[in-house]
Design an enzyme around this catalytic site. Structure first.
Site, PDB file in Angstrom:
ATOM      1  N   ASP A  12       0.765  -1.141  -0.132  1.00 51.43           N
ATOM      2  CA  ASP A  12       0.021  -0.008  -0.003  1.00 51.43           C
ATOM      3  C   ASP A  12       0.783   1.180  -0.193  1.00 51.43           C
ATOM      4  O   ASP A  12       0.413   2.456   0.506  1.00 51.43           O
ATOM      5  CB  ASP A  12      -0.896   0.069   1.088  1.00 51.43           C
ATOM      6  CG  ASP A  12      -1.715  -1.190   1.337  1.00 51.43           C
ATOM      7  OD1 ASP A  12      -2.118  -1.785   0.298  1.00 51.43           O
ATOM      8  OD2 ASP A  12      -1.989  -1.731   2.326  1.00 51.43           O
ATOM      9  N   LYS A  15       2.082   1.939  -5.180  1.00 51.24           N
ATOM     10  CA  LYS A  15       2.823   1.585  -6.235  1.00 51.24           C
ATOM     11  C   LYS A  15       1.880   1.652  -7.661  1.00 51.24           C
ATOM     12  O   LYS A  15       2.208   1.872  -8.689  1.00 51.24           O
ATOM     13  CB  LYS A  15       3.071   0.156  -6.056  1.00 51.24           C
ATOM     14  CG  LYS A  15       4.132  -0.144  -4.932  1.00 51.24           C
ATOM     15  CD  LYS A  15       4.659  -1.687  -4.883  1.00 51.24           C
ATOM     16  CE  LYS A  15       3.433  -2.439  -4.458  1.00 51.24           C
ATOM     17  NZ  LYS A  15       2.861  -2.140  -3.031  1.00 51.24           N
ATOM     18  N   GLY A  39      -4.217  -4.334  -4.178  1.00 50.50           N
ATOM     19  CA  GLY A  39      -5.289  -3.605  -4.827  1.00 50.50           C
ATOM     20  C   GLY A  39      -4.569  -2.332  -5.042  1.00 50.50           C
ATOM     21  O   GLY A  39      -4.004  -1.490  -4.172  1.00 50.50           O
ATOM     22  N   HIS A  40      -4.174  -2.161  -6.558  1.00 49.20           N
ATOM     23  CA  HIS A  40      -3.791  -0.811  -7.061  1.00 49.20           C
ATOM     24  C   HIS A  40      -4.462   0.108  -7.327  1.00 49.20           C
ATOM     25  O   HIS A  40      -5.238  -0.113  -8.187  1.00 49.20           O
ATOM     26  CB  HIS A  40      -2.709  -1.241  -7.933  1.00 49.20           C
ATOM     27  CG  HIS A  40      -1.371  -2.104  -7.610  1.00 49.20           C
ATOM     28  ND1 HIS A  40      -0.562  -2.618  -8.593  1.00 49.20           N
ATOM     29  CD2 HIS A  40      -0.897  -2.448  -6.271  1.00 49.20           C
ATOM     30  CE1 HIS A  40       0.346  -3.279  -7.929  1.00 49.20           C
ATOM     31  NE2 HIS A  40       0.260  -3.103  -6.369  1.00 49.20           N
ATOM     32  N   GLN A 223       2.145  -5.926  -3.014  1.00 46.01           N
ATOM     33  CA  GLN A 223       2.657  -6.235  -1.605  1.00 46.01           C
ATOM     34  C   GLN A 223       3.821  -5.196  -1.561  1.00 46.01           C
ATOM     35  O   GLN A 223       4.260  -4.311  -1.939  1.00 46.01           O
ATOM     36  CB  GLN A 223       2.667  -7.354  -1.115  1.00 46.01           C
ATOM     37  CG  GLN A 223       1.347  -8.152  -0.820  1.00 46.01           C
ATOM     38  CD  GLN A 223       0.927  -8.881  -2.154  1.00 46.01           C
ATOM     39  OE1 GLN A 223       1.485  -9.455  -2.996  1.00 46.01           O
ATOM     40  NE2 GLN A 223      -0.417  -8.718  -2.375  1.00 46.01           N
TER      41      GLN A 223
HETATM   42  P1  IMP Z   1      -2.352 -12.848   2.039  1.00 45.25           P
HETATM   43  O1  IMP Z   1      -1.377 -12.150   1.119  1.00 45.25           O
HETATM   44  O2  IMP Z   1      -3.796 -12.759   1.673  1.00 45.25           O
HETATM   45  O3  IMP Z   1      -2.071 -14.132   2.388  1.00 45.25           O
HETATM   46  O4  IMP Z   1      -2.238 -12.221   3.676  1.00 45.25           O
HETATM   47  C1  IMP Z   1      -1.034 -12.061   4.239  1.00 45.25           C
HETATM   48  C2  IMP Z   1      -0.845 -10.657   4.976  1.00 45.25           C
HETATM   49  O5  IMP Z   1      -0.465  -9.883   3.640  1.00 45.25           O
HETATM   50  C3  IMP Z   1      -2.028 -10.268   5.523  1.00 45.25           C
HETATM   51  O6  IMP Z   1      -1.481  -9.429   6.631  1.00 45.25           O
HETATM   52  C4  IMP Z   1      -2.291  -9.014   4.644  1.00 45.25           C
HETATM   53  O7  IMP Z   1      -3.196  -8.194   5.063  1.00 45.25           O
HETATM   54  C5  IMP Z   1      -1.325  -8.645   3.897  1.00 45.25           C
HETATM   55  N1  IMP Z   1      -1.382  -8.188   2.590  1.00 45.25           N
HETATM   56  C6  IMP Z   1      -1.812  -9.034   1.362  1.00 45.25           C
HETATM   57  N2  IMP Z   1      -1.856  -8.525   0.135  1.00 45.25           N
HETATM   58  C7  IMP Z   1      -1.554  -7.058   0.519  1.00 45.25           C
HETATM   59  C8  IMP Z   1      -1.463  -5.885  -0.018  1.00 45.25           C
HETATM   60  O8  IMP Z   1      -1.800  -5.492  -1.205  1.00 45.25           O
HETATM   61  N3  IMP Z   1      -1.342  -4.462   0.747  1.00 45.25           N
HETATM   62  C9  IMP Z   1      -1.136  -4.920   1.979  1.00 45.25           C
HETATM   63  N4  IMP Z   1      -0.946  -5.819   2.837  1.00 45.25           N
HETATM   64  C10 IMP Z   1      -1.518  -7.074   2.041  1.00 45.25           C
END
Ligand code: IMP
Length: 423
Positions: A12, A15, A39-40, A223
């Protein structure tokens, strides 16, 4: 050649906007890891687009977008995005390629992701529930279903049956969930299989051929560094490698082809989900950052935890990603803060720690040593050049540079495409 864009914090960082900005100078934008957990957000002509799987570059009519082999693809989320783009006048045909060796997220991955996290109890990770970790688990357990298998009816059915034998056992005997029918999934996904065929190619071969012809590729990471499965705050991480090295594996390109690595850092820090966060602000100031910065997850809508800029983290991110330059985003959100803090070191059991500790016991229990600077009150959202920025804003930027040892070359001061200062 290839440029890579990476997040230097917990995702977040903004990007989406940075990729949209840089995309104008390249030919191809290629996503290399993660899935519909990302989520971009990009705002163009008052239209807000949130991308989960498709690279943000799709908004340019003359660019090609690639979803690389390192990405896990949920066909339902992908076609929702394609439909949304179509409704907004953007057709993705002949502009989007999908790697035949990327893995597919199916309904059981999403259900398992959610029930597994519930069963973790105290160890809950707070995943996005999008089936990301469970799809990657199947990939490594070698019972995953790749795009090339998915679009072949016979292979898909055979692999689906094998995968479901195990998943249904878990659902029935352990998690007490309803079991799933392979026939039902096969039918429900018929539309997606047929539609997806148009986009599927060997994207690694394609990218290498295009690079050979002199085309420019922007590799888009999702991420951030501290959600990286190897270098992040394990186990509170995602199941892939957002770091720049992930671009080679997730796209099938050689490290020799990477020319530049651009890090994106938010002017403060946020985190969604569980896990340690030393510079987190737990009082009203944190609330203020969240509301001014609109810090709510683009995928799940969850409120993001907010805190001060952590230079120890970003310095480590610069090292392991090999970052050449930093884009600092959301500086405008800090306007009006009387004092602004930067975390510059940690303290644990009386010892000063200057580098990010991989030991989670230390990282979870350390105190932060801060340096403080005076804030500014001037509106910076329309500032066009570095020299026009308030003196204290410049001081803040230069202090960060000094701490992370990398130049900040661009500063974003709002969500609009044009709100970016080139230094
Ligand atoms: P997962 O990727 O759904 O397995 O989640 C694992 C961790 O990564 C959790 O803490 C999510 O909130 C975090 N996470 C996954 N994708 C994003 C993102 O795009 N932005 C911020 N946090 C993320």
């Amino acid at each position: 050649m290839v440029e890579v864009v990476v997040g230097t914090q917990w995702g977040d960082e903004g990007k989406g906007k940075v990729i949209d900005y840089l995309a104008k100078n390249v030919d191809i934008i290629a996503r290399y890891q993660g899935g519909a957990n990302a989520g971009h957000t990009v705002v163009v002509n008052n239209n807000k687009f949130v991308f989960h799987l498709i690279p943000s570059g799709i908004l340019y009519s003359d660019k090609i977008c690639v979803i690389g082999n390192g990405v896990v693809i949920d066909p339902v989320a992908l076609f929702e995005e394609i439909e949304y783009l179509k409704k907004n006048g953007i057709d993705v045909e002949n502009k989007l390629y999908i790697a035949e060796n990327a893995h597919i997220t199916l309904p059981y991955h999403k259900i398992l992701d959610q029930v597994e996290d519930k069963f973790r109890g105290r160890g809950k990770l707070g995943t996005t529930g999008r089936g990301i970790g469970t799809t990657y688990t199947d990939k490594y357990a070698r019972i995953g279903i790749r795009v090339v298998d998915f679009i072949d009816d016979d292979v898909f059915m055979e692999k689906l049956k094998i995968a479901l034998e195990l998943k249904n056992y878990l659902f029935k005997e352990y998690y007490k969930e309803e079991i799933l029918s392979s026939e039902k999934i096969f039918k429900e996904y018929e539309f997606y299989r047929n539609e997806m065929k148009k986009f599927v190619i060997n994207t690694s071969l394609y990218l290498n051929e295009e690079i050979e012809k002199g085309k420019k590729v922007l590799a888009e990471g999702a991420q951030g560094t501290f959600l990286d499965i190897d270098f992040g705050t394990y186990p509170y991480v995602t199941a892939s490698n957002p770091i720049s090295g992930g671009a080679c594996i997730g796209l099938g390109i050689s490290p020799k082809k990477i020319e530049k690595i651009i890090g994106v850092a938010k002017a403060y820090t946020t985190r969604v989900g569980m896990g340690p966060f030393p510079t987190e602000i737990k009082d009203n100031l944190g609330e203020r950052l969240r509301s001014i910065g609109n810090e709510f997850g683009a995928t799940t809508g969850r409120p993001r935890r907010c805190g001060w800029f952590d230079a120890v983290l970003v310095k480590f991110a610069c090292i392991i990603n090999g970052i050449d330059e930093i884009v600092l985003t959301k500086l405008d959100v800090l306007t009006g803060f009387e004092k602004i803090k930067i975390g510059v070191a940690y303290k644990y059991e009386g010892k000063i720690i200057e580098n990010y500790p991989l030991n989670s016991k230390i990282f979870s229990n350390c105190d932060v040593i801060y340096e403080e600077i005076d804030g500014w009150n001037e509106d910076i959202s329309k500032v066009k050049s570095y020299k026009e920025l308030p003196k204290n804003a410049k001081k803040y930027i230069e202090k960060i540079e000094e701490k992370i040892n990398v130049k900040i070359t661009k500063i974003s001061t709002g969500f609009l495409r044009e709100q970016i200062i080139e230094r």
